[in-house]
Design an enzyme around this catalytic site. Structure first.
Site, PDB file in Angstrom:
ATOM      1  N   ARG A 139      20.124  43.583 -29.816  1.00 10.37           N
ATOM      2  CA  ARG A 139      20.264  42.101 -29.815  1.00 10.37           C
ATOM      3  C   ARG A 139      21.500  42.061 -29.117  1.00 10.37           C
ATOM      4  NH1 ARG A 139      20.842  40.770 -35.974  1.00 10.37           N
ATOM      5  NH2 ARG A 139      23.027  41.712 -36.180  1.00 10.37           N
ATOM      6  N   TYR A 171      31.110  11.753 -14.300  1.00  9.73           N
ATOM      7  CA  TYR A 171      31.600  12.573 -15.352  1.00  9.73           C
ATOM      8  C   TYR A 171      31.625  12.372 -16.766  1.00  9.73           C
ATOM      9  CZ  TYR A 171      34.143   8.331 -16.449  1.00  9.73           C
ATOM     10  OH  TYR A 171      34.571   6.833 -16.918  1.00  9.73           O
ATOM     11  N   LYS A 230      13.896  39.883 -33.228  1.00  5.67           N
ATOM     12  CA  LYS A 230      13.996  41.241 -33.664  1.00  5.67           C
ATOM     13  C   LYS A 230      12.750  41.926 -33.237  1.00  5.67           C
ATOM     14  CE  LYS A 230      15.947  42.068 -37.781  1.00  5.67           C
ATOM     15  NZ  LYS A 230      16.031  41.586 -39.140  1.00  5.67           N
ATOM     16  N   SER A 235      31.255   2.760 -18.304  1.00  5.33           N
ATOM     17  CA  SER A 235      31.290   4.167 -18.937  1.00  5.33           C
ATOM     18  C   SER A 235      30.642   4.061 -20.182  1.00  5.33           C
ATOM     19  CB  SER A 235      33.168   3.945 -19.462  1.00  5.33           C
ATOM     20  OG  SER A 235      33.183   5.164 -20.373  1.00  5.33           O
ATOM     21  N   CYS A 264      32.205   8.326 -22.327  1.00  5.75           N
ATOM     22  CA  CYS A 264      33.303   8.510 -23.023  1.00  5.75           C
ATOM     23  C   CYS A 264      33.210   8.445 -24.504  1.00  5.75           C
ATOM     24  CB  CYS A 264      34.547   7.389 -22.711  1.00  5.75           C
ATOM     25  SG  CYS A 264      33.833   5.702 -23.203  1.00  5.75           S
ATOM     26  N   MET A 267      18.860  36.468 -43.624  1.00  5.00           N
ATOM     27  CA  MET A 267      17.427  36.469 -44.435  1.00  5.00           C
ATOM     28  C   MET A 267      17.455  37.827 -44.848  1.00  5.00           C
ATOM     29  SD  MET A 267      16.394  33.884 -43.343  1.00  5.00           S
ATOM     30  CE  MET A 267      14.647  33.485 -42.750  1.00  5.00           C
ATOM     31  N   HIS A 325      29.881  42.479 -43.288  1.00  5.66           N
ATOM     32  CA  HIS A 325      29.385  41.132 -43.196  1.00  5.66           C
ATOM     33  C   HIS A 325      30.354  40.238 -42.876  1.00  5.66           C
ATOM     34  CE1 HIS A 325      28.710  37.089 -44.898  1.00  5.66           C
ATOM     35  NE2 HIS A 325      27.404  37.388 -44.607  1.00  5.66           N
ATOM     36  N   ARG A 355      11.043  42.749 -42.617  1.00  5.71           N
ATOM     37  CA  ARG A 355      12.076  42.298 -42.136  1.00  5.71           C
ATOM     38  C   ARG A 355      11.762  41.156 -41.689  1.00  5.71           C
ATOM     39  NH1 ARG A 355      14.118  46.862 -37.706  1.00  5.71           N
ATOM     40  NH2 ARG A 355      15.826  46.064 -38.253  1.00  5.71           N
ATOM     41  N   GLY A 392      22.513  38.494 -41.468  1.00  2.00           N
ATOM     42  CA  GLY A 392      22.808  38.481 -42.957  1.00  2.00           C
ATOM     43  C   GLY A 392      22.060  37.104 -43.429  1.00  2.00           C
TER      44      GLY A 392
HETATM   45  P1  ADP Z   1      19.275  42.235 -40.696  1.00  2.00           P
HETATM   46  O1  ADP Z   1      18.761  41.392 -39.921  1.00  2.00           O
HETATM   47  O2  ADP Z   1      19.928  41.670 -42.049  1.00  2.00           O
HETATM   48  O3  ADP Z   1      20.082  43.200 -39.995  1.00  2.00           O
HETATM   49  P2  ADP Z   1      17.263  44.348 -40.874  1.00  2.00           P
HETATM   50  O4  ADP Z   1      15.854  43.944 -40.852  1.00  2.00           O
HETATM   51  O5  ADP Z   1      17.865  44.634 -39.564  1.00  2.00           O
HETATM   52  O6  ADP Z   1      18.148  43.012 -41.382  1.00  2.00           O
HETATM   53  O7  ADP Z   1      17.408  45.481 -41.983  1.00  2.00           O
HETATM   54  C1  ADP Z   1      18.532  45.854 -42.920  1.00  2.00           C
HETATM   55  C2  ADP Z   1      18.834  47.147 -42.742  1.00  2.00           C
HETATM   56  O8  ADP Z   1      17.636  48.148 -43.075  1.00  2.00           O
HETATM   57  C3  ADP Z   1      19.109  47.790 -41.216  1.00  2.00           C
HETATM   58  O9  ADP Z   1      20.324  48.454 -41.496  1.00  2.00           O
HETATM   59  C4  ADP Z   1      18.054  48.256 -40.542  1.00  2.00           C
HETATM   60  O10 ADP Z   1      18.632  49.183 -39.707  1.00  2.00           O
HETATM   61  C5  ADP Z   1      17.437  48.915 -41.886  1.00  2.00           C
HETATM   62  N1  ADP Z   1      16.030  49.236 -41.555  1.00  2.00           N
HETATM   63  C6  ADP Z   1      15.183  48.088 -41.297  1.00  2.00           C
HETATM   64  N2  ADP Z   1      13.746  48.809 -41.156  1.00  2.00           N
HETATM   65  C7  ADP Z   1      14.123  49.843 -41.310  1.00  2.00           C
HETATM   66  C8  ADP Z   1      13.111  50.942 -41.030  1.00  2.00           C
HETATM   67  N3  ADP Z   1      11.915  50.726 -40.829  1.00  2.00           N
HETATM   68  N4  ADP Z   1      13.628  52.358 -41.703  1.00  2.00           N
HETATM   69  C9  ADP Z   1      14.902  52.706 -41.689  1.00  2.00           C
HETATM   70  N5  ADP Z   1      15.820  51.529 -41.661  1.00  2.00           N
HETATM   71  C10 ADP Z   1      15.229  50.351 -41.713  1.00  2.00           C
HETATM   72 MG    MG Z   2      19.653  44.250 -38.426  1.00  2.00          MG
END
Ligand code: ADP
Ligand code: MG
Ligand code: MG
Length: 875
Positions: free
Chosen positions: A337, A852, A23, A765, A832, A104, A455, A93, A102
């Protein structure tokens, strides 16, 4: 210079994902590309590792570095952290090297307290927004940092809504939200015996620490294990200025993919919600709108967004999964991503991108995860059966596949039922990360709430599990375990079926048919075959398996386990008769009964493989495995064999071994009872002669494999019997037939003395199942009971039976390959064991230069792709 633990987004770039996490690296990259990304900084994965090295403490130095960057962030943003006049709020984040959707937890709106919220209200002239942000912050902070479940706060929200007779949270006004904040804080104090922290800096450090901690939560651990992510990677933490999608009707938030993640269609695909924040879209609280609608609501922001999505896809040369927020009509990018996609989407995207000239074939091949192909090899609904089946309702086609099973209502029940061998469909109001194990255990997942990016949808697509989401007609009672739809009621023991490609739900079991490799799949696999150096064979014991593997592209059989043919009907009788025989004559008589059966099987197997090489392994397991253990079975057998029960029991107890895996098995059997090897040779050779007669163009060259050799003399002894028998038959029949005799390398001593063994063996093998258990000194059957402790205590992270231990067992393989080639330069080398179908083990085999790999039929396409990727990566 001291190590740097914190990076401003400006200092990073897309190639720094090991340090900054996926990220963080991508936020930096987007910023470098001139895209609108809110300012921020990343605390590195190394800081996370340091946190654990320091006994779960963030060091003073790292805290100081964070505070320095916070000051920079204040300068960049022109706002001040903790100031009621012009407050800076941030999100905290997590972000590991590999994306863990989903897994962390994220905290939004951090930096608020009773004074700051008032300032924010005045500044924005929008008190409703300010208090909405505040209540969200308290809720997330309490959940993520303090472990107070979100659900409990939801109860408070529901109470307030009920008292007001409203349904949606957007219908609540400022006073309601103020009341909510008050109640949340009371609840917080009541539960934690402490006040909600008011110092924003304290909030920030606690939040950073919580992200570090979440790296080791059970969900994350489970996901890591499922996806082979080592715990040593750690997670980074991103601290980013907040932008607000919840400021009113000119604000919103959404997620989008550059192409359809379920089908691969080249069309922007996504959802958004106006006046919403963060997870609202995926949480399924309100049903989002599709991305096209944004064009009508905010054409300028939409255009800018579309433009960015194209740039990103071209830049990363892969389908992107993006998050965005619009604050008062201004667009911000919050994440990008490489998007998770279904297997069929992955193949379509790969083929399309090559056709579009965006990717070379090599790049396209590397973009598809081999293990994902598995999903395409499993059955789909039978067209006719589907037509007759009753559609009870329809939801969103969130993840394709055909699922049939009994209904279960929670993850735990799904796991239990699946472990007991039942096929189940998990039905939930909506799923959360806690449900992940249950989702993996189920054939399919059906949710009442949530869109295509919920999710359930995202996780199911990632796992290749069928999913139908947003099925609003269904009323589910998770507590009492039933659901109703259009007047029908379904309880735990009822069957339903889901079609993940149409979203149809059927109220019954629907028949399925086997999969075929056609269309993009076929094209893609033919490209993969162009680059690979390793051949791919299959392990098949029956003509049926052989046929399947041939269809999946197997180029031969690396292992026919002959004993598996002995268990059916009359065969087990004949083999038991052989085992209890007291004289060679008796034994030969029993073996003569087995001969035609075995010969017939081999003929069918040769034919199923159309003349491709077939390696047949001679009888391997200890003989007692064929004898009964229950009293009544023993009596029945004694009668059948015309012998006394006591006599038979004596035979059985004579065969008892303390450690059968290291006992009388493999080539040791042939040394004690050469007539077994004779009979098997006769079957192998005669079958080849017969098939060659019927199909002269096959030119079958049987490969005879003697198992469990640890010394050259063992192989020499058995080989002599094989040769005498085979040559006699060939001479008698007056035909030409060549055959090979080789061995499995599965005992460490054989690997060490491979140069000597190669004097006798025409091929090796690597039987890496036995080689692994003998090298480690623990058996595959017993290791399960203690390996969990090893994983829990991080003594081991990987199961060496699933993924080749390259360090130890791999060293033996490498040594044996080198020694074998020294003696016999043209010796054929293969593997194998189970590892022959595991992508990373296959890459190892490629590097060692084996000829193989051989794996179960359903893994053949996976192995073909993995072998191709290995060749491309190691060019
Ligand atoms: P995940 O990895 O579970 O997607 P994120 O860190 O991407 O978690 O964030 C969860 C939610 O919060 C996402 O919808 C993201 O766009 C939103 N978000 C994260 N940081 C900000 C920010 N600085 N301003 C507005 N929304 C945010
Ligand atoms: Mg996200
Ligand atoms: Mg499943």
């Amino acid at each position: 210079m001291a190590k740097k633990y914190v990076y401003n987004f400006h200092e990073g770039n897309g190639s720094m994902r090991e340090l900054l996490g996926g990220k963080g690296a991508n936020l930096a990259e987007m910023m470098n590309l001139g895209m609108p990304v809110p300012y921020g900084f990343t605390v590195t994965t190394e800081a996370c590792n340091q946190y654990y090295a320091d006994d779960e403490k963030i060091s003073v130095g790292i805290i100081a570095e964070i505070m320095n960057h916070l000051r920079d962030l204040e300068e960049e943003s022109g706002k001040e952290f903790g100031s009621p006049e012009n407050p800076l709020l941030v999100s905290v984040r997590s972000g590991a090297r590999a994306s863990m959707p989903g897994m962390m937890d994220t905290i939004l709106n951090l930096g608020l307290n009773d004074e700051v919220v008032e300032g924010l209200a005045t500044l924005t002239n929008n008190p409703r927004f300010a208090y909405d942000s505040y209540r969200r912050f308290i809720q997330m902070f309490a959940d993520v940092v303090m472990g107070l479940s979100k659900a409990k706060f939801e109860t408070v929200i529901d109470e307030i809504k009920e008292a007001k007779h409203v349904k949606l949270d957007t219908e609540l006004d400022t006073d309601d939200l103020k009341l909510m904040v008050k109640k949340f804080k009371e609840f917080y104090r009541e539960q934690l015996h402490d006040d909600f922290p008011t110092d924003p800096k304290e909030q920030l450090i606690l939040a950073v620490e919580a992200v570090f901690k979440s790296w080791e939560n059970p969900r994350a651990q489970y996901y890591r294990k499922m996806n082979d992510i080592p715990s040593s990677w750690g997670t980074a933490v991103n601290v980013q200025m907040m932008v607000f999608g919840n400021m009113g009707e000119t604000s919103g938030t959404g997620v989008a993919f550059t192409r359809n993640p379920a089908t691969g269609e080249n069309k922007l695909y996504g959802e958004f919600l106006m006046n919403a924040q963060g997870e609202d879209v995926v949480a399924g609280i309100r049903t989002p709108q599709t991305i096209d609608h944004l064009k009508d609501i905010m054409p300028k922001a939409y255009e800018q967004f579309v433009d960015i999505t194209k740039k990103l896809e071209n830049h990363y040369k892969d389908m992107q999964d993006m998050e965005f927020t619009i604050e008062n009509e201004k667009l911000f990018m919050l994440q990008t991503r490489n998007g998770k996609r279904t297997a069929s989407a992955a193949l379509k995207i790969a083929c399309d991108m090559v056709a579009e000239g965006l990717l070379t074939k090599e790049e396209a091949i590397l973009n598809v995860d081999p293990s994902q192909l598995d999903a395409l090899l499993h059955p789909t609904f039978d067209g006719a059966a589907l037509k007759d089946a009753q559609v009870i309702t329809r939801g969103l086609p969130a993840s394709p596949g055909a699922a049939t099973g009994k209904v279960v209502f929670n993850a735990e029940d799904a796991k239990l039922a699946a472990n007991a061998g039942h096929r189940v469909v998990l039905v939930r109001l909506e799923t959360s990360p806690e449900d992940i194990e249950g989702m993996a255990a189920a054939q399919g997942v059906l949710t009442v709430r949530g869109g295509m990016t919920s999710h359930a949808a995202v996780v199911a697509r990632g796992m290749g599990t069928c999913c139908v989401s947003g099925c609003g007609d269904i009323k589910v009672n998770e507590e009492e375990k039933y659901f109703t739809v259009n007047g029908l009621k379904f309880t735990e023991n009822d069957y339903i079926s889901l079609d993940g490609s149409t979203g149809n739900v059927y109220g019954e079991e629907v028949r399925t048919v086997p999969a075929k490799i056609v269309g993009d799949f076929e094209t893609f696999m033919s490209w993969a075959d162009e680059f690979r150096k390793l051949k791919v064979r299959t392990n098949a014991d029956t003509p049926r398996d052989a046929k399947k593997a041939y269809e999946f592209g197997a180029e031969g059989i690396g292992l026919v386990r002959t004993e598996h043919m002995f268990f059916d009907g009359d065969r087990i009788k004949a083999i038991r008769e052989m085992i209890v025989s007291k004289t060679v004559e008796q034994r030969e008589k029993a073996l003569a009964k087995l001969l035609p059966m075995q010969r017939g099987d081999f003929e069918k197997i040769y034919e199923a493989m159309h003349g491709l090489p077939v390696t047949i392994r001679y009888l391997d397991p200890p003989l007692h495995e064929f004898l009964p253990t229950e009293e009544e079975d023993i009596i029945a057998l004694a009668n059948e064999m015309n012998m006394g029960v006591a006599d038979l029991k004596a035979v059985i107890s004579n065969l008892h071994e303390f450690n059968p895996m290291m006992g009388h098995r493999g080539c040791r059997l042939a040394i004690s009872y050469p007539e077994i090897a004779k009979m098997q040779t006769q079957a192998v050779i005669e079958a080849a002669i017969n098939v060659n007669e019927r199909k002269p163009h096959y030119h079958i060259v049987p490969e005879i494999m003697i198992p469990l050799v640890g010394d050259k003399n063992e192989l020499a002894y058995v080989k002599k019997i094989v040769k005498e028998t085979a040559d006699q038959i060939i001479a008698d029949k007056g035909v030409e037939l060549t055959y090979k005799v080789g061995t499995m390398i599965e005992i460490p001593r054989a690997a060490v003395l491979a140069d000597e063994i190669a004097e006798e063996a025409e091929f090796f093998s690597f039987g890496t199942n036995d080689l692994t258990q003998m090298t480690y000194g623990f058996s595959r059957d017993d290791a399960g009971s203690f390996l969990q402790d090893y994983y829990d205590k991080k003594v081991y992270e990987q199961d060496p039976f699933a993924r080749l231990d390259q360090k130890g067992v791999g060293k033996l393989v490498k040594m044996a390959a080198t020694l074998g080639r020294q003696t016999r330069p043209d010796i054929k080398l293969g593997i194998c064991g189970e590892h022959g179908g595991d992508p990373s083990s296959i890459e190892f085999c490629h590097k060692v230069g084996l000829d193989y790999v051989s794996c179960s039929p359903f893994r053949v396409p996976i192995a073909r792709l993995a072998a191709s990727q290995a060749a491309i990566r190691n060019k």
